[in-house]
Design a protein around this motif. Sequence first.
Motif, short mmCIF file in Angstrom:
data_model
loop_
_atom_site.label_atom_id
_atom_site.label_comp_id
_atom_site.label_asym_id
_atom_site.label_seq_id
_atom_site.Cartn_x
_atom_site.Cartn_y
_atom_site.Cartn_z
N GLY A 97 37.97 -59.59 -39.26
CA GLY A 97 36.96 -59.48 -38.20
C GLY A 97 35.54 -59.58 -38.70
O GLY A 97 35.24 -59.39 -39.87
N ARG A 98 34.65 -59.90 -37.77
CA ARG A 98 33.21 -59.90 -38.04
C ARG A 98 32.80 -58.49 -38.44
O ARG A 98 33.35 -57.52 -37.93
N GLN A 99 31.84 -58.37 -39.34
CA GLN A 99 31.41 -57.08 -39.86
C GLN A 99 30.38 -56.41 -38.93
O GLN A 99 29.40 -57.05 -38.54
N TYR A 100 30.63 -55.17 -38.58
CA TYR A 100 29.72 -54.38 -37.77
C TYR A 100 29.45 -53.05 -38.47
O TYR A 100 30.33 -52.53 -39.17
N ILE A 101 28.28 -52.49 -38.25
CA ILE A 101 27.96 -51.18 -38.80
C ILE A 101 28.45 -50.12 -37.82
O ILE A 101 28.02 -50.07 -36.66
N VAL A 102 29.36 -49.28 -38.28
CA VAL A 102 29.86 -48.16 -37.49
C VAL A 102 28.97 -46.95 -37.79
O VAL A 102 28.84 -46.55 -38.94
N THR A 103 28.36 -46.40 -36.75
CA THR A 103 27.43 -45.28 -36.93
C THR A 103 28.06 -43.93 -36.63
O THR A 103 27.66 -42.93 -37.22
N ASP A 104 29.00 -43.89 -35.70
CA ASP A 104 29.64 -42.63 -35.35
C ASP A 104 31.04 -42.87 -34.82
O ASP A 104 31.33 -43.92 -34.27
N ILE A 105 31.90 -41.88 -35.03
CA ILE A 105 33.31 -41.99 -34.64
C ILE A 105 33.71 -40.72 -33.91
O ILE A 105 33.51 -39.62 -34.42
N ASP A 106 34.24 -40.88 -32.70
CA ASP A 106 34.73 -39.76 -31.91
C ASP A 106 36.25 -39.90 -31.84
O ASP A 106 36.78 -40.62 -30.99
N THR A 107 36.95 -39.24 -32.76
CA THR A 107 38.41 -39.38 -32.83
C THR A 107 39.11 -38.73 -31.65
O THR A 107 40.19 -39.16 -31.26
N GLU A 108 38.50 -37.68 -31.07
CA GLU A 108 39.12 -37.01 -29.93
C GLU A 108 39.21 -37.93 -28.72
O GLU A 108 40.23 -37.98 -28.03
N ASN A 109 38.14 -38.68 -28.46
CA ASN A 109 38.09 -39.59 -27.31
C ASN A 109 38.34 -41.05 -27.68
O ASN A 109 38.27 -41.92 -26.81
N LYS A 110 38.65 -41.30 -28.97
CA LYS A 110 38.91 -42.64 -29.48
C LYS A 110 37.78 -43.61 -29.13
O LYS A 110 38.00 -44.68 -28.57
N LYS A 111 36.54 -43.20 -29.47
CA LYS A 111 35.35 -44.02 -29.26
C LYS A 111 34.64 -44.22 -30.59
O LYS A 111 34.68 -43.36 -31.46
N VAL A 112 33.99 -45.36 -30.72
CA VAL A 112 33.25 -45.67 -31.93
C VAL A 112 31.90 -46.24 -31.54
O VAL A 112 31.79 -47.03 -30.59
N GLY A 113 30.85 -45.80 -32.22
CA GLY A 113 29.51 -46.32 -32.00
C GLY A 113 29.22 -47.39 -33.04
O GLY A 113 29.43 -47.15 -34.24
N ILE A 114 28.76 -48.55 -32.59
CA ILE A 114 28.47 -49.64 -33.52
C ILE A 114 27.12 -50.26 -33.21
O ILE A 114 26.59 -50.12 -32.11
N ILE A 115 26.59 -50.95 -34.22
CA ILE A 115 25.38 -51.75 -34.04
C ILE A 115 25.84 -53.21 -33.93
O ILE A 115 26.50 -53.73 -34.82
N LEU A 116 25.50 -53.84 -32.79
CA LEU A 116 25.89 -55.24 -32.58
C LEU A 116 25.03 -56.17 -33.41
O LEU A 116 23.92 -55.90 -33.74
#
Length: 78
Positions: free
Chosen positions: A59-78
């Motif tokens: 996959g294309r590389q993205y910067i992951v800034t935060d991870i919410d494992t409880e809600n299965k959400k990930v914050g990324i910079i596009l």
Amino acid sequence: RACEDGEDFIGCMLNSKGEYACVQLDGYVQLAYSGSIPSAGLNGLVADGNGGVRVADSGRQYIVTDIDTENKKVGIIL
């Protein structure tokens, strides 16, 4: 059109009406993830076919800034 599982993505659709869509192409976005948990920092990400993303070596590389494992959400910079 929505991305199929394994496809690269360039942004996140915010809303749509008829044949038009508003797509965020840069900045911060929080998305659902499936499969293995992404790690903070650079990750190869692809669409998961359900409106979210998943980790993939190709996959294309993205910067992951935060991870919410409880809600299965990930914050990324596009």
